[in-house]
Design a protein around this motif. Structure first.
Motif, mmCIF file in Angstrom:
data_model
loop_
_atom_site.group_PDB
_atom_site.id
_atom_site.type_symbol
_atom_site.label_atom_id
_atom_site.label_comp_id
_atom_site.label_asym_id
_atom_site.label_seq_id
_atom_site.Cartn_x
_atom_site.Cartn_y
_atom_site.Cartn_z
ATOM 1 N N GLN A 132 41.345 39.484 6.970
ATOM 2 C CA GLN A 132 39.951 38.907 7.118
ATOM 3 C C GLN A 132 38.973 39.859 8.003
ATOM 4 O OE1 GLN A 132 40.160 35.134 9.281
ATOM 5 N NE2 GLN A 132 41.514 34.368 7.935
ATOM 6 N N LEU A 133 39.623 40.768 8.542
ATOM 7 C CA LEU A 133 38.745 41.888 9.215
ATOM 8 C C LEU A 133 37.742 42.600 8.372
ATOM 9 C CD1 LEU A 133 41.321 43.255 11.798
ATOM 10 C CD2 LEU A 133 39.312 41.635 12.423
ATOM 11 N N THR A 134 36.491 42.558 8.853
ATOM 12 C CA THR A 134 35.440 43.270 7.918
ATOM 13 C C THR A 134 35.605 44.859 8.516
ATOM 14 O OG1 THR A 134 33.642 42.753 9.604
ATOM 15 C CG2 THR A 134 33.992 41.324 7.623
ATOM 16 N N LYS A 135 35.123 45.753 7.834
ATOM 17 C CA LYS A 135 35.173 47.003 7.869
ATOM 18 C C LYS A 135 33.943 47.550 8.355
ATOM 19 C CE LYS A 135 39.661 47.544 7.183
ATOM 20 N NZ LYS A 135 40.564 47.824 8.287
ATOM 21 N N PHE A 136 34.001 48.656 9.480
ATOM 22 C CA PHE A 136 32.743 49.152 9.715
ATOM 23 C C PHE A 136 32.936 50.601 9.375
ATOM 24 C CE2 PHE A 136 29.831 51.036 12.769
ATOM 25 C CZ PHE A 136 28.581 50.351 12.528
ATOM 26 N N HIS A 137 32.189 51.195 8.764
ATOM 27 C CA HIS A 137 32.061 52.710 8.445
ATOM 28 C C HIS A 137 31.292 53.528 9.226
ATOM 29 C CE1 HIS A 137 33.645 50.391 5.002
ATOM 30 N NE2 HIS A 137 34.479 51.196 4.720
ATOM 31 N N GLY A 138 30.425 52.977 9.923
ATOM 32 C CA GLY A 138 29.293 53.759 10.686
ATOM 33 C C GLY A 138 28.125 54.489 9.815
ATOM 34 N N LEU A 139 27.993 53.708 8.668
ATOM 35 C CA LEU A 139 26.914 54.103 7.941
ATOM 36 C C LEU A 139 25.277 53.680 8.520
ATOM 37 C CD1 LEU A 139 28.598 53.365 4.475
ATOM 38 C CD2 LEU A 139 28.279 55.476 5.555
ATOM 39 N N ASP A 140 24.422 54.236 7.913
ATOM 40 C CA ASP A 140 22.935 53.812 8.684
ATOM 41 C C ASP A 140 22.816 52.404 8.071
ATOM 42 O OD1 ASP A 140 22.757 56.339 9.647
ATOM 43 O OD2 ASP A 140 21.679 57.421 8.044
ATOM 44 N N ARG A 141 23.094 52.084 6.998
ATOM 45 C CA ARG A 141 22.819 50.606 6.439
ATOM 46 C C ARG A 141 23.710 49.744 7.143
ATOM 47 N NH1 ARG A 141 25.785 52.895 1.887
ATOM 48 N NH2 ARG A 141 27.716 51.629 1.470
ATOM 49 N N HIS B 236 28.561 43.296 12.811
ATOM 50 C CA HIS B 236 30.127 43.672 12.818
ATOM 51 C C HIS B 236 30.662 42.919 13.983
ATOM 52 C CE1 HIS B 236 33.819 45.710 11.875
ATOM 53 N NE2 HIS B 236 33.631 46.147 13.084
ATOM 54 N N LEU B 237 30.141 43.088 14.991
ATOM 55 C CA LEU B 237 30.676 42.619 16.379
ATOM 56 C C LEU B 237 30.826 41.232 16.372
ATOM 57 C CD1 LEU B 237 29.078 45.125 19.108
ATOM 58 C CD2 LEU B 237 31.269 45.027 18.324
#
Length: 120
Positions: free
Chosen positions: A49-58, A64-65
């Motif tokens: 269920q966890l969403t991923k955060f890639h560190g992209l500008d968009r 995310h938090l």
């Protein structure tokens, strides 16, 4: 009879034992996991269920938090504090540049979830 007569620096003879030894320099992670870390079970249903955060500008880190907290609250195991659970699970949400960010934090610099939030 020399095996490498024309080579002033022949390759080092290695035993099988020497080849099996890992030569990895271990650098501790930034996160110091809670003392009950071994008792915190992250179930596959939670991880999926966890969403991923890639560190992209968009990408929106605040969104995310919020999403991460919502999932953690809904899947919190008994006998584990929410902050310990989030501290343990948060690295699983990071990918690519965001994971590199985590790996580049000073070793053992994060002890509680609040410190992780401030750094993020």
């Amino acid at each position: 009879m020399q095996r490498y007569p024309n080579n002033p620096n022949p390759p080092q003879e290695l035993t099988l034992r020497k080849m099996m030894e890992t030569d990895v320099t271990y650098t501790p992670l930034a996160i110091v996991y809670p003392s009950n870390y071994q008792g915190i079970e992250l179930k596959s249903s939670f991880i999926h269920q966890l969403t991923k955060f890639h560190g992209l500008d968009r990408e929106d880190p605040q969104k995310h938090l919020k999403s991460f907290r919502m999932i953690c609250v809904s899947m919190l195991p008994e006998h584990v504090t929410l902050d310990d659970f989030k501290l343990t699970a948060f690295p699983l949400t990071l990918e690519d540049k965001a994971r590199e960010w985590l790996f580049n934090l000073p070793p053992r610099s994060i002890h509680i979830y609040e410190e992780l939030l401030k750094a993020f």
